[in-house]
Design an enzyme around this catalytic site. Structure first.
Site, PDB file in Angstrom:
ATOM      1  CG  HIS A 117      -1.832   9.839  -2.238  1.00 40.90           C
ATOM      2  ND1 HIS A 117      -3.072   9.248  -2.343  1.00 40.90           N
ATOM      3  CD2 HIS A 117      -1.016   8.875  -1.734  1.00 40.90           C
ATOM      4  CE1 HIS A 117      -3.004   7.982  -1.925  1.00 40.90           C
ATOM      5  NE2 HIS A 117      -1.762   7.724  -1.561  1.00 40.90           N
ATOM      6  CG  ASN A 161      -3.938   9.215   1.104  1.00 41.00           C
ATOM      7  OD1 ASN A 161      -5.029   8.663   1.141  1.00 41.00           O
ATOM      8  ND2 ASN A 161      -2.797   8.532   1.198  1.00 41.00           N
ATOM      9  CD  GLU A 162      -3.180   5.992   4.177  1.00 42.14           C
ATOM     10  OE1 GLU A 162      -1.959   5.824   4.342  1.00 42.14           O
ATOM     11  OE2 GLU A 162      -3.946   5.095   3.788  1.00 42.14           O
ATOM     12  CG  ASN A 298      -7.319   5.395   2.825  1.00 46.28           C
ATOM     13  OD1 ASN A 298      -8.406   5.616   2.300  1.00 46.28           O
ATOM     14  ND2 ASN A 298      -6.191   5.918   2.379  1.00 46.28           N
ATOM     15  CD  GLU A 376      -5.381   4.264  -0.161  1.00 41.72           C
ATOM     16  OE1 GLU A 376      -4.610   3.397   0.336  1.00 41.72           O
ATOM     17  OE2 GLU A 376      -5.036   5.424  -0.409  1.00 41.72           O
ATOM     18  CB  SER A 429       3.980  -0.988  -3.083  1.00 38.30           C
ATOM     19  OG  SER A 429       3.995  -0.962  -1.690  1.00 38.30           O
ATOM     20  CD1 TRP A 430       3.064   4.486  -0.768  1.00 30.45           C
ATOM     21  CD2 TRP A 430       4.244   6.067  -1.842  1.00 30.45           C
ATOM     22  NE1 TRP A 430       2.171   5.418  -1.276  1.00 30.45           N
ATOM     23  CE2 TRP A 430       2.870   6.398  -1.928  1.00 30.45           C
ATOM     24  CE3 TRP A 430       5.184   6.911  -2.438  1.00 30.45           C
ATOM     25  CZ2 TRP A 430       2.413   7.533  -2.593  1.00 30.45           C
ATOM     26  CZ3 TRP A 430       4.731   8.044  -3.098  1.00 30.45           C
ATOM     27  CH2 TRP A 430       3.359   8.346  -3.166  1.00 30.45           C
ATOM     28  CE  LYS A 436       1.918  -4.845   0.703  1.00 31.11           C
ATOM     29  NZ  LYS A 436       2.077  -3.934   1.857  1.00 31.11           N
ATOM     30  CE1 TYR A 438      -2.713  -3.476  -0.887  1.00 27.10           C
ATOM     31  CE2 TYR A 438      -0.626  -2.806  -1.854  1.00 27.10           C
ATOM     32  CZ  TYR A 438      -1.385  -3.116  -0.742  1.00 27.10           C
ATOM     33  OH  TYR A 438      -0.820  -3.065   0.511  1.00 27.10           O
TER      34      TYR A 438
HETATM   35  C1  BGP Z   1      -1.865   3.580   1.745  1.00 25.48           C
HETATM   36  C2  BGP Z   1      -1.533   4.636   0.731  1.00 25.48           C
HETATM   37  C3  BGP Z   1      -1.468   4.157  -0.674  1.00 25.48           C
HETATM   38  C4  BGP Z   1      -0.974   2.739  -0.863  1.00 25.48           C
HETATM   39  C5  BGP Z   1      -1.515   1.781   0.180  1.00 25.48           C
HETATM   40  C6  BGP Z   1      -0.860   0.424   0.175  1.00 25.48           C
HETATM   41  O1  BGP Z   1      -1.262   3.896   2.927  1.00 25.48           O
HETATM   42  O2  BGP Z   1      -2.448   5.694   0.790  1.00 25.48           O
HETATM   43  O3  BGP Z   1      -0.761   5.117  -1.405  1.00 25.48           O
HETATM   44  O4  BGP Z   1       0.359   2.659  -1.078  1.00 25.48           O
HETATM   45  O5  BGP Z   1      -1.424   2.299   1.470  1.00 25.48           O
HETATM   46  O6  BGP Z   1       0.308   0.467   0.908  1.00 25.48           O
HETATM   47  P1  BGP Z   1       1.608  -0.313   0.508  1.00 25.48           P
HETATM   48  O7  BGP Z   1       1.876   0.101  -0.880  1.00 25.48           O
HETATM   49  O8  BGP Z   1       2.648   0.144   1.462  1.00 25.48           O
HETATM   50  O9  BGP Z   1       1.309  -1.742   0.656  1.00 25.48           O
END
Ligand code: BGP
Length: 475
Positions: A117, A161-162, A298, A376, A429-430, A436, A438
């Site tokens: 991930h 993941n993605e 997702n 997701e 959030s990366w 942000k 969730y």
């Molecule tokens: C997806 C990822 C997650 C998560 C989510 C929300 O792309 O798999 O890890 O971060 O998005 O994204 P963000 O945190 O950028 O809003």
């Protein structure tokens, strides 16, 4: 008659190691590339503590069972299990995941476990990450270590993941290390290697004859032309090929269709590059395409696309300042606002129909998908914390619309087995940090205390009725 979700439907929620665990220097963990990147002086945040899931997981799992969450996505940090990615295996790392997995099961929350991930170990990242085929071997070894250790208890495995988000972040948008912009050719090459890695992980798992399932998770956002002009339609088709069809073909068609390959080669040609496919890759993809047990989808948003004449230009909205996003790629197209479609503060279009359309398309075009989990979906929101209460009605509306879109797809014959909200509790959030949010459970990042939000109470009702209650039915 109110529509019902099927029996055995998973009402789950998702996490990922680096975004949730914290404890980055505990248990013998080695660094992943985010540790280095988020420690640059200009970084606004990092994952050193995050949601402290490394220590708080018993609390989160107890809350999960209290709130009817019967599935959880966790990821295993590669660099906890193999600190440098390819050398010695850490018993301490494995032991942590033993405890975590056992705690999930003890609480009646089925673990869906992801192997990658976004968190490649730092030394392998420095060696080229997914652009370097040697890293495929290291990843397969890591997967095998996990299957051997946890395969008796984990029945749902996700390879990666993605892939698209990884390469788009790394080589196109540039907000993921190594922060390269507009290099579509690198993105495509890395995706191909990730598809090879996935296929090898699937074969490895199946060879062990464990009694569980294996699949992959893709971010799948529908791409709609903003008008019916042939130019806009072409732009939407190209972006769809790059972000969706390329990987769906690899996973479920066992190779790339002629039309997909034509577009991909055209995109690589712009940079005088060609896609490098090694001898045996396509045969491998073909074999593995018949072995996937499920596809994880997702879905957060869809995009409306227009023809784009100019140079590439991307601005990533990483602060929630509404209306600041720009996304245009030379030779592909640009994402534009659709006035009829609302957006979040981070400019993500809220378009549940795009989820129904995508699920129906998978069923139609990629029938070997077997079954789908929506792995997701959720809404990034700056939750208001007032006296321990969080009224996140806009998030409830968002979730309700998307669950309804899933019911539409199920009615149309798509085999959807579950839904995982991103995220279980608030996490990092990366590229946006900690504002942000969730989660179903609010995290006070100062104290690490959890507070169930209104959405958690609403989701509990959904799970117990297997139906969508009206918001006013839940206080
Ligand atoms: C997806 C990822 C997650 C998560 C989510 C929300 O792309 O798999 O890890 O971060 O998005 O994204 P963000 O945190 O950028 O809003």
């Amino acid at each position: 008659m109110m529509r019902q979700f099927p029996e055995q439907f998973i009402f789950g929620a998702a996490t990922a190691a680096y975004q949730a665990e914290g404890a980055v220097n505990e248990g013998g963990r080695g660094p992943c590339y985010w540790d280095e990147f988020l420690h640059r002086p200009e970084s606004r945040f990092n994952g050193d503590v995050a949601s402290d899931f490394y220590h708080q997981y018993p609390v989160d799992l107890k809350l999960s069972s209290e709130y009817g969450v019967n599935g959880i996505r966790i990821s295993i940090a590669w660099s906890r299990v193999i600190p440098d990615g390819k050398g010695e295996v850490s018993e301490e790392g494995l032991a942590f995941y033993d405890r975590l997995i056992d705690e999930c099961i003890a609480n009646g929350v089925e673990p869906f476990v992801t192997l990658h991930h976004f968190d490649t170990p730092l030394p392998l990242f420095k060696d080229g990450d997914w652009l370097n085929r040697d890293n495929i071997d290291h990843f397969v070894r890591f997967a095998e270590v996990c299957f051997d250790r946890f395969g008796d208890r984990v029945k749902k495995w996700v390879s990666i993941n993605e892939p698209w988000s990884v390469v788009a972040g790394q080589y196109i948008i540039g907000h993921f290390p190594p922060n390269i912009k507009y290099d579509v050719a690198k993105a495509i090459q890395a995706m191909h290697h990730m598809m090879v890695a996935h296929a090898r992980v699937v074969e490895t798992y199946k060879a062990k004859a464990l009694d569980g399932e294996v699949g992959i998770i893709h971010i799948l956002e529908s791409k709609y032309p903003i008008t019916n002009s042939s130019e806009d339609m072409e732009a939407a088709r190209i972006e769809d090929t790059l972000a969706n069809a390329f990987m769906l073909d690899a996973c479920f068609k066992g190779g790339y269709s002629e039309a997909t390959l034509r577009t991909i080669n055209q995109l690589m040609g712009v940079q005088d590059q060609t896609l490098e496919i090694e001898l045996g890759d396509i045969e491998l993809l073909q074999r593995a395409s018949r072995l996937n047990d499920f596809l994880g989808v997702n879905y957060y948003a869809s995009h409306f696309i227009a023809h784009h004449e100019g140079e590439s230009g991307i601005h990533h909205n990483g602060t929630g300042e509404k209306g600041t996003s720009v996304f245009g790629l030379k030779g592909i197209g640009k994402r534009v606002a659709n006035p009829a479609v609302p957006t979040t503060d981070w400019d993500w279009p809220i378009y549940p129909q795009g989820l129904t359309d995508m699920l129906k398309r998978i069923d139609r075009e990629y029938p070997t998908y077997n079954k789908v989990y929506v792995t997701e979906n959720g809404m990034g929101y700056k939750d208001d914390f007032v006296d321990g209460e969080i009224d996140d009605t806009p998030r409830i509306d968002y979730i309700a619309q998307h669950l309804d879109a899933i019911l539409d797809a199920i009615e149309a014959g798509v085999d959807v087995k579950g839904y995982f909200l991103w995220s279980l509790m608030d996490v990092l959030s990366w590229t946006n940090g900690f504002n942000k949010r969730y989660g179903l459970f609010y995290v006070d990042f100062e104290t690490q205390k959890r507070y169930p939000k209104k959405s958690a109470r609403w989701m509990r009702e959904v799970a117990s009725r297997r139906q969508l209650p009206r918001p006013e039915e839940v206080k």
